[in-house]
Scaffold this active site. Structure first.
Site, PDB file in Angstrom:
ATOM      1  N   GLU A 328      -8.488 -93.101  15.256  1.00  0.00           N
ATOM      2  CA  GLU A 328      -7.205 -92.438  14.988  1.00  0.00           C
ATOM      3  C   GLU A 328      -6.806 -91.498  16.386  1.00  0.00           C
ATOM      4  O   GLU A 328      -5.650 -91.334  16.473  1.00  0.00           O
ATOM      5  CB  GLU A 328      -6.949 -91.536  14.001  1.00  0.00           C
ATOM      6  N   LYS A 438     -23.129 -79.456  -0.705  1.00  0.00           N
ATOM      7  CA  LYS A 438     -22.602 -78.336  -1.114  1.00  0.00           C
ATOM      8  C   LYS A 438     -23.579 -77.574  -2.218  1.00  0.00           C
ATOM      9  O   LYS A 438     -23.727 -78.215  -3.371  1.00  0.00           O
ATOM     10  CB  LYS A 438     -21.375 -78.380  -1.528  1.00  0.00           C
ATOM     11  N   TRP A 443     -22.670 -74.475   2.399  1.00  0.00           N
ATOM     12  CA  TRP A 443     -22.863 -75.809   2.917  1.00  0.00           C
ATOM     13  C   TRP A 443     -24.025 -75.705   3.676  1.00  0.00           C
ATOM     14  O   TRP A 443     -24.569 -74.991   4.330  1.00  0.00           O
ATOM     15  CB  TRP A 443     -21.453 -75.784   3.980  1.00  0.00           C
TER      16      TRP A 443
END
Length: 536
Positions: A328, A438, A443
């Protein structure tokens, strides 16, 4: 009040005509199964003009999608220019996709013709009857002995060129926002999505690698694009090289470390770029070749382990320079080239800088956003959030899709990466959002754990995934590939990690595997690992 500047379209015909007029003496080399082919830019330009005529003769109208299914070759470079410079759309097809993904992409794009390397016919031709939009398959002979189907839909590339007169005059694209190329994401989560590049975005992106603080590509360079031309336009490097007038060396179908290092040595390559798995395989062979011509080796597609970059530096005096991007983003969004404020750093400190993804390149803006609150995070090297990108070669949507959640209300791209940005603007990826572990509300970065594990001298590859856990929600599992001839236990891995990470980051399991599965673009396929181990 508007400025009084000429309004000329930023389009690929300018790149072609500049190369034709200024760099006709420069060379393009392609490695094939039976040797090397060489042609000058002048000869290449004439072939592009003949191919433009062929596209007309094949009845391809404006904006027709023209598929390519090929290796990195001079013929592929001819298609890179003839197709968009005549107002069609170049659709590079990933040769490593599964059959169902490939058929989906071809039909979604509505490709009318596919140009295919002869060595790749066994992959594509069995799908021919499942591709009703494709009227013709044009075979490019790359030296393979693969049988060519006796079918009225099959044509020979060289025969078509020989029978066509070169198109005269200048190529014209009046609207710079006209679509030039189409590339689909690798589809790791659902069907691949089409990213439609414009002439304007492609030309602007081509200028960027020529800037001094990015890659500094110039006419003096000899460029070997190892990153495939079938994905994200080989990071835009073929267009940038032609714009600069650099010599080009294409590896063709042989992508082995021995073959690539041989090309670098033989043709005195100065610049090359590829994914980490390619550069990892080359490490044991670096001392066997004269690579003194290299001035820059770029790695991207996934994070470069610090140990890999340092292995190159120790062997040839040149570390791997990281770049970050995605389909992208055309794809180059950042480059980890050094700046003046790094001049007095120690090698250990420089190693830390090189382990980052670098500063955003000119015209690209980045921000890190808290995914829950939507609040933009400060550039302090500590505040973690979702990485967003914006710029003139960043996608604003997907081909044939509307209201995609990957784009924010104010027009930024949600990259899916979790990151921090240092005070000096250097990007440091923490993980892909879908790959973060998680655990207990906190994290754990799979990328950081992988880098530490791969720093062990007995480890060849390592991938960290999450496994479900009743108490902690998720816990990390390390999948480790041991180097040939080495002996390694799970306790050895944990002992190596203990002084390097927090105790609660230590993997609950160490799984020894033969090889980390890869995606079609050479990245670690953690989705495949999760399916194999836990059926997720």
């Amino acid at each position: 009040m508007h400025g009084l500047m000429q309004d000329r379209p930023l389009a690929l015909p300018h790149v072609f005509h500049r190369a034709e007029q200024l760099f006709g003496h420069k060379n393009i080399v392609t490695a094939t199964a039976i040797g090397e082919e060489s042609m000058s830019y002048a000869e290449w330009a004439q072939r592009v003009r003949r191919l433009a005529t062929v596209l007309d003769q094949l009845g391809l109208g404006p904006q027709a999608r023209v598929g390519t299914f090929g290796w990195n070759t001079g013929r592929h470079l001819e298609l890179y220019f003839a197709v968009p410079c005549t107002g069609r759309v170049l659709h590079t097809l990933n040769i490593r996709l599964f059959a169902d993904q490939l058929t989906y992409i071809v039909q979604h794009a509505d490709d009318e013709v596919i140009f295919v390397d002869r060595s790749l016919l066994p992959v594509l031709w069995p799908l021919a009857d499942q591709l009703p939009s494709v009227r013709l398959f044009v075979v490019m002979d790359d030296g393979a002995d693969t049988p060519i189907p006796d079918d009225p839909r099959v044509r020979d590339y060289e025969t078509l060129l020989a029978q066509a007169a070169p198109k005269q005059g200048r190529f014209e694209i009046d609207d710079e926002n006209t679509a030039a190329a189409l590339c689909y994401t690798s589809g790791t989560t659902g069907n691949p999505k089409g990213v439609l590049y414009s002439h304007r975005s492609t030309l602007l992106h081509s200028l960027m690698p020529l800037t001094a603080d990015v890659f500094g590509l110039s006419e003096r360079d000899v460029l070997l694009p190892v990153v495939p031309m079938f994905h994200v336009n080989a990071w835009g490097l073929p267009y940038a090289a032609v714009l600069a007038g650099a010599d080009l060396v294409f590896p063709g179908p042989s992508m082995t470390p021995v073959a690539l290092l041989g090309l670098i040595e033989r043709h005195r390559v100065t610049f090359t770029a590829g994914v980490p798995t390619i550069w990892m395989g080359a490490v044991p062979l670096l001392n066997e070749h004269d690579l003194s011509s290299l001035r820059l080796v770029v790695g991207g597609g996934s994070a470069i382990p610090s140990t890999l970059s340092e292995a190159w530096r120790e062997a040839i005096g040149l570390p791997i320079t990281q770049a970050w991007g995605m389909t992208e983003t055309s794809p180059i969004g950042t480059a980890a080239t050094l700046r003046s404020h790094h001049a007095d750093l120690t090698q250990e400190e420089l190693q830390h800088v090189r382990a980052s993804q670098g500063q955003p390149v000119p015209l690209v803006d980045l921000r890190v956003v808290d995914p829950d609150s939507g609040v933009e995070q400060p550039w302090d090297g500590a505040s973690v959030g979702e990485l967003h990108a914006s710029g003139p070669w960043i996608a604003s949507g997907y081909f044939g899709s509307h209201d995609d959640p990957n784009f924010t209300d104010d027009g930024w791209l949600r990259t899916g990466d979790v990151a921090v940005i240092e005070e000096d603007g250097y990007l440091r990826l923490v993980d892909r959002a879908k790959d973060l572990v998680k655990s207990g509300g906190e994290w754990i970065s799979s990328v950081e754990l992988e880098n530490h594990i791969m720093a062990h001298p007995s480890v060849s590859e390592a991938a960290v995934i999450a496994k479900p856990d009743v108490k902690w929600s998720e816990r990390p599992v390390a999948c480790v590939v041991v180097k040939t001839g080495a002996v390694l236990t799970a306790e050895d891995v944990l002992e190596h990690l203990r002084p390097r990470v927090a105790r609660w980051w230590l993997p609950d399991e160490i799984q020894f595997i033969d090889e980390v599965p890869k995606t079609s673009t050479g990245k670690f396929s953690k989705k495949t690992l999760r399916e194999q181990l836990y059926g997720q």
